[in-house]
Design a protein around this motif. Structure first.
Motif, PDB file in Angstrom:
ATOM      1  N   LYS A 170       0.809  -1.227   0.000  1.00 56.53           N
ATOM      2  CA  LYS A 170       0.000   0.000   0.000  1.00 56.53           C
ATOM      3  C   LYS A 170       0.835   1.266   0.000  1.00 56.53           C
ATOM      4  N   ASP A 171       2.107   1.157   0.434  1.00 62.30           N
ATOM      5  CA  ASP A 171       2.963   2.333   0.490  1.00 62.30           C
ATOM      6  C   ASP A 171       4.422   1.912   0.378  1.00 62.30           C
ATOM      7  N   ALA A 172       5.298   2.903   0.392  1.00 58.99           N
ATOM      8  CA  ALA A 172       6.731   2.637   0.250  1.00 58.99           C
ATOM      9  C   ALA A 172       7.269   1.830   1.426  1.00 58.99           C
ATOM     10  N   TYR A 173       6.688   2.000   2.588  1.00 53.17           N
ATOM     11  CA  TYR A 173       7.159   1.267   3.769  1.00 53.17           C
ATOM     12  C   TYR A 173       6.921  -0.238   3.605  1.00 53.17           C
ATOM     13  N   GLN A 174       5.753  -0.598   3.093  1.00 52.52           N
ATOM     14  CA  GLN A 174       5.473  -2.014   2.854  1.00 52.52           C
ATOM     15  C   GLN A 174       6.368  -2.559   1.750  1.00 52.52           C
ATOM     16  N   SER A 175       6.615  -1.748   0.735  1.00 57.50           N
ATOM     17  CA  SER A 175       7.485  -2.177  -0.351  1.00 57.50           C
ATOM     18  C   SER A 175       8.913  -2.373   0.157  1.00 57.50           C
ATOM     19  N   ALA A 176       9.379  -1.453   0.983  1.00 57.94           N
ATOM     20  CA  ALA A 176      10.720  -1.580   1.558  1.00 57.94           C
ATOM     21  C   ALA A 176      10.814  -2.826   2.435  1.00 57.94           C
ATOM     22  N   ALA A 177       9.762  -3.121   3.173  1.00 55.97           N
ATOM     23  CA  ALA A 177       9.751  -4.328   4.012  1.00 55.97           C
ATOM     24  C   ALA A 177       9.859  -5.578   3.141  1.00 55.97           C
ATOM     25  N   PHE A 178       9.123  -5.603   2.029  1.00 57.67           N
ATOM     26  CA  PHE A 178       9.213  -6.736   1.106  1.00 57.67           C
ATOM     27  C   PHE A 178      10.639  -6.881   0.582  1.00 57.67           C
ATOM     28  N   ILE A 179      11.216  -5.788   0.121  1.00 57.18           N
ATOM     29  CA  ILE A 179      12.568  -5.830  -0.425  1.00 57.18           C
ATOM     30  C   ILE A 179      13.561  -6.286   0.639  1.00 57.18           C
ATOM     31  N   GLY A 180      13.434  -5.751   1.837  1.00 66.84           N
ATOM     32  CA  GLY A 180      14.344  -6.120   2.907  1.00 66.84           C
ATOM     33  C   GLY A 180      14.338  -7.607   3.213  1.00 66.84           C
ATOM     34  N   LYS A 181      13.183  -8.231   3.077  1.00 64.25           N
ATOM     35  CA  LYS A 181      13.078  -9.677   3.330  1.00 64.25           C
ATOM     36  C   LYS A 181      13.743 -10.496   2.236  1.00 64.25           C
ATOM     37  N   GLN A 182      13.906  -9.906   1.059  1.00 64.55           N
ATOM     38  CA  GLN A 182      14.491 -10.630  -0.069  1.00 64.55           C
ATOM     39  C   GLN A 182      16.014 -10.517  -0.107  1.00 64.55           C
ATOM     40  N   LEU A 183      16.545  -9.467   0.494  1.00 56.51           N
ATOM     41  CA  LEU A 183      17.988  -9.220   0.437  1.00 56.51           C
ATOM     42  C   LEU A 183      18.710  -9.925   1.575  1.00 56.51           C
ATOM     43  N   ASP A 184      20.008  -9.944   1.486  1.00 58.06           N
ATOM     44  CA  ASP A 184      20.850 -10.539   2.521  1.00 58.06           C
ATOM     45  C   ASP A 184      20.493  -9.942   3.884  1.00 58.06           C
ATOM     46  N   ARG A 185      20.509 -10.764   4.903  1.00 61.84           N
ATOM     47  CA  ARG A 185      20.078 -10.315   6.234  1.00 61.84           C
ATOM     48  C   ARG A 185      20.971  -9.233   6.818  1.00 61.84           C
ATOM     49  N   THR A 186      22.164  -9.048   6.248  1.00 67.95           N
ATOM     50  CA  THR A 186      23.047  -7.992   6.747  1.00 67.95           C
ATOM     51  C   THR A 186      22.800  -6.646   6.061  1.00 67.95           C
ATOM     52  N   THR A 187      21.867  -6.617   5.136  1.00 69.86           N
ATOM     53  CA  THR A 187      21.549  -5.376   4.429  1.00 69.86           C
ATOM     54  C   THR A 187      20.962  -4.369   5.410  1.00 69.86           C
ATOM     55  N   GLN A 188      21.476  -3.155   5.372  1.00 68.84           N
ATOM     56  CA  GLN A 188      21.032  -2.106   6.287  1.00 68.84           C
ATOM     57  C   GLN A 188      19.800  -1.397   5.743  1.00 68.84           C
ATOM     58  N   THR A 189      19.081  -0.756   6.648  1.00 63.74           N
ATOM     59  CA  THR A 189      17.835  -0.071   6.287  1.00 63.74           C
ATOM     60  C   THR A 189      18.042   0.958   5.180  1.00 63.74           C
ATOM     61  N   ASP A 190      19.109   1.743   5.271  1.00 65.83           N
ATOM     62  CA  ASP A 190      19.333   2.754   4.231  1.00 65.83           C
ATOM     63  C   ASP A 190      19.601   2.101   2.871  1.00 65.83           C
ATOM     64  N   GLN A 191      20.226   0.925   2.873  1.00 65.29           N
ATOM     65  CA  GLN A 191      20.456   0.221   1.616  1.00 65.29           C
ATOM     66  C   GLN A 191      19.139  -0.275   1.022  1.00 65.29           C
ATOM     67  N   VAL A 192      18.230  -0.723   1.873  1.00 63.21           N
ATOM     68  CA  VAL A 192      16.913  -1.169   1.395  1.00 63.21           C
ATOM     69  C   VAL A 192      16.187  -0.007   0.723  1.00 63.21           C
ATOM     70  N   TRP A 193      16.221   1.172   1.344  1.00 60.92           N
ATOM     71  CA  TRP A 193      15.550   2.333   0.774  1.00 60.92           C
ATOM     72  C   TRP A 193      16.218   2.792  -0.521  1.00 60.92           C
TER      73      TRP A 193
END
Length: 111
Positions: free
Chosen positions: A63-86
Motif C-alpha cells: 500500500k505504500d513505500a514502507y510495505q514495499s521496503a519491508a518486502f525488499i528487505g526480506k528478499q535481500l541478505d540479512r546484513t543489508t542495512q535499512t538505508d540500503q533497502v531504501w
C-alpha cells in the motif's frame, strides 16, 4: 504471399532479438548501481526483486513505500542495512516503474 510471411517472421525475429539485450543492459546498469550502494548478489535475482516490487506497488499489494521496503528487505541478505533497502527501492522505482514515484514522494512527505 509466401514472401510476405517470410518477411513478417524475419521482422518479428529481429524485434525479439533486439529487445532482449536492451533489457539485459537495464538489469546490468541496475546491478552496477546497487554495487555502489554496497548491495551485491546475482544481477538477475536483484532485477527480479525490483520487478516484483513494482508489480506489488501497481496492484496495491504493497500500500505504500514502507510495505514495499519491508518486502525488499526480506528478499535481500540479512546484513543489508535499512538505508540500503531504501536506496534499492528508490533505484527500483527510477529504473523499472517511474510511474510509482508518487509512492516515494508520499513517504518523503511523512518525514
Amino acid at each position: 504471399m509466401k514472401l510476405l510471411g517470410i518477411t513478417t517472421v524475419a521482422l518479428t525475429a529481429a524485434a525479439i532479438g533486439f529487445a532482449a539485450p536492451a533489457n539485459a543492459e537495464i538489469d546490468t546498469d541496475f546491478a552496477n548501481t546497487l554495487h555502489t550502494y554496497g548491495i551485491y548478489g546475482q544481477r538477475d535475482y536483484n532485477a527480479w526483486i525490483a520487478k516484483i516490487a513494482c508489480k506489488r506497488l501497481r496492484i496495491g499489494q504493497d500500500k505504500d513505500a514502507y510495505q514495499s521496503a519491508a518486502f525488499i528487505g526480506k528478499q535481500l541478505d540479512r546484513t543489508t542495512q535499512t538505508d540500503q533497502v531504501w536506496k534499492f527501492l528508490g533505484l527500483t522505482v527510477d529504473t523499472y516503474c517511474p510511474d510509482q514515484q508518487p509512492v516515494l514522494a508520499r513517504a518523503a512527505e511523512q518525514h
